[in-house]
Enzyme design. Sequence first.
Site, short mmCIF file in Angstrom:
data_model
loop_
_atom_site.label_atom_id
_atom_site.label_comp_id
_atom_site.label_asym_id
_atom_site.label_seq_id
_atom_site.Cartn_x
_atom_site.Cartn_y
_atom_site.Cartn_z
N LYS A 34 -63.36 12.43 -53.84
CA LYS A 34 -64.51 12.66 -54.70
C LYS A 34 -65.15 11.34 -55.17
O LYS A 34 -66.32 11.31 -55.52
CB LYS A 34 -64.12 13.53 -55.89
CG LYS A 34 -63.79 14.94 -55.43
CD LYS A 34 -63.58 15.91 -56.57
CE LYS A 34 -63.49 17.34 -56.08
NZ LYS A 34 -62.25 17.63 -55.31
C1 PLP Z 1 -62.10 18.65 -54.37
C2 PLP Z 1 -60.98 18.47 -53.40
C3 PLP Z 1 -60.91 19.22 -52.20
C4 PLP Z 1 -61.91 20.31 -51.85
O1 PLP Z 1 -63.20 19.82 -51.56
P1 PLP Z 1 -64.47 20.80 -51.62
O2 PLP Z 1 -65.65 19.93 -51.44
O3 PLP Z 1 -64.42 21.44 -52.98
O4 PLP Z 1 -64.31 21.80 -50.54
C5 PLP Z 1 -59.87 18.95 -51.31
N1 PLP Z 1 -58.94 18.03 -51.60
C6 PLP Z 1 -58.96 17.30 -52.74
C7 PLP Z 1 -57.88 16.31 -53.00
C8 PLP Z 1 -59.99 17.48 -53.67
O5 PLP Z 1 -60.00 16.77 -54.80
#
Ligand code: PLP
Length: 461
Positions: free
Chosen positions: A108
């Site tokens: 993120k």
């Molecule tokens: C947010 C997240 C996901 C999922 O991603 P999306 O964009 O919500 O599908 C997968 N793995 C981790 C570690 C995350 O923080």
Amino acid sequence: MKYISTRGGTAPLTFRETVMEGLARDGGLLLPERIPDVSDRLAAWRKLDYVPLACEVMSRFTDLPVPTLHGLVAGSYADFRHAEVTPLVRVGDRYILELFHGPTLAFKDVALQFLGRLFETVLAGTHGEMNILGATSGDTGSAAIHGVRGRRGIRIFILHPKGRVSPVQERQMTSVLDANVFNVAVEGTFDDCQRLVKTVFGDLAFRDRCRLGAVNSINWARVLAQVVYYFYAAFRAMDATGAARVRIAVPTGNFGDIFAGYVAVRMGLPVSRLVLATNENDILTRFFNEGVYSLGAVRATLSPSMDIQVASNFERYLYYAVGEDPARLKALMAAFAATGALRLDPGNESPMVAGSCDRRGTLATIRDLHDRHGYLVDPHTAVGVAVAGRFLDPAEPMICLATAHPAKFPDAIREALGRDLARHPLIEALNGLPTRCDTMPASAETLKTYVAARTAGAPHG
Ligand SMILES: *Cc1c(COP(=O)(O)O)cnc(C)c1O
């Protein structure tokens, strides 16, 4: 490039307006009015490092002057702890795209480091200010805080359920002491936190007075920042193998990350399969395999950032699946709102394939990669690696997105391997740091008073 709503009810917006609005005013999601075909640029882009590649990809969608965009992108990734930003490493018969070299060790960061700087730049141009309010069960909150800490014109208020986020995630948030960061521990559950945020946003007068904004995964700029690494990864895998096409597996929750991959495919990136991987919360897998998107109850798993029921970005994909027809899209969403289910033939032109992986499979995958290749993955990444194994083709390299560093999830690693192997200096350094956090009961009125007192929304006199 102008932006439209999936539900067809808004006048076209500029990129800057799209970023500041987040959600479309008609309740839909914002999308570029057309996705540019860049097939004739691929050979040239393949020679670029991460930052210049990001500028090329993003400039197709933004109205920012090129030097401004370059400054934003270069700044966003300057602190990543790897020179390549998102390196691709070979592990056995798969490639792993390490997306966790940012400040909070989760993918993120790739989007939120960019979004924080973008907000600051847009606000500086309008002499505006913005107060971000959000609830988190872990990853998003800390990445958002690190994306906007110290940025001019922005304050951030992040609610987490007191004592119910992992100790690492709590410290990643509360050890940020910048004056524009407010951590609030709510005496309640994550659902209480979300309800409070929703109630406060629902008070439109308050929302306008306090200039409230959100950083949730429906912001187009987050998707856009993520499109870049699909290009980067595909190019590196094609360089390494000479293959003409690749496959990419994505551990999926809210569908933001894999939707970015879908945009890259629509731009002309040669990806034959996008492998959607879910944990036991498999609403999306059921849709792609059975054509029915229907709600169930959320289950707690080893990969908590994928524990969702309604995937907030899924409407963007549906819009393309119904032939970019807002009327059909609206009918589907209305059926879903009324019955908790929607039906659509996923079709066979789509690059999407899907599968899910349970707790046992997740632990077995962590163990297997460690024992056979000496490589540690976090439980989210493990879900993607496991499901990828069902869609291998020797002629096309399989790229698995690694969405978090294993040291963020030490309990799962311990359960899989029987030992504490997941370490990272950034996480060790959190121990003993001073923290700042306020505690409050689960009351919307208390939250409003708290936010108003710290923003221009405070009553005067
Ligand atoms: C947010 C997240 C996901 C999922 O991603 P999306 O964009 O919500 O599908 C997968 N793995 C981790 C570690 C995350 O923080």
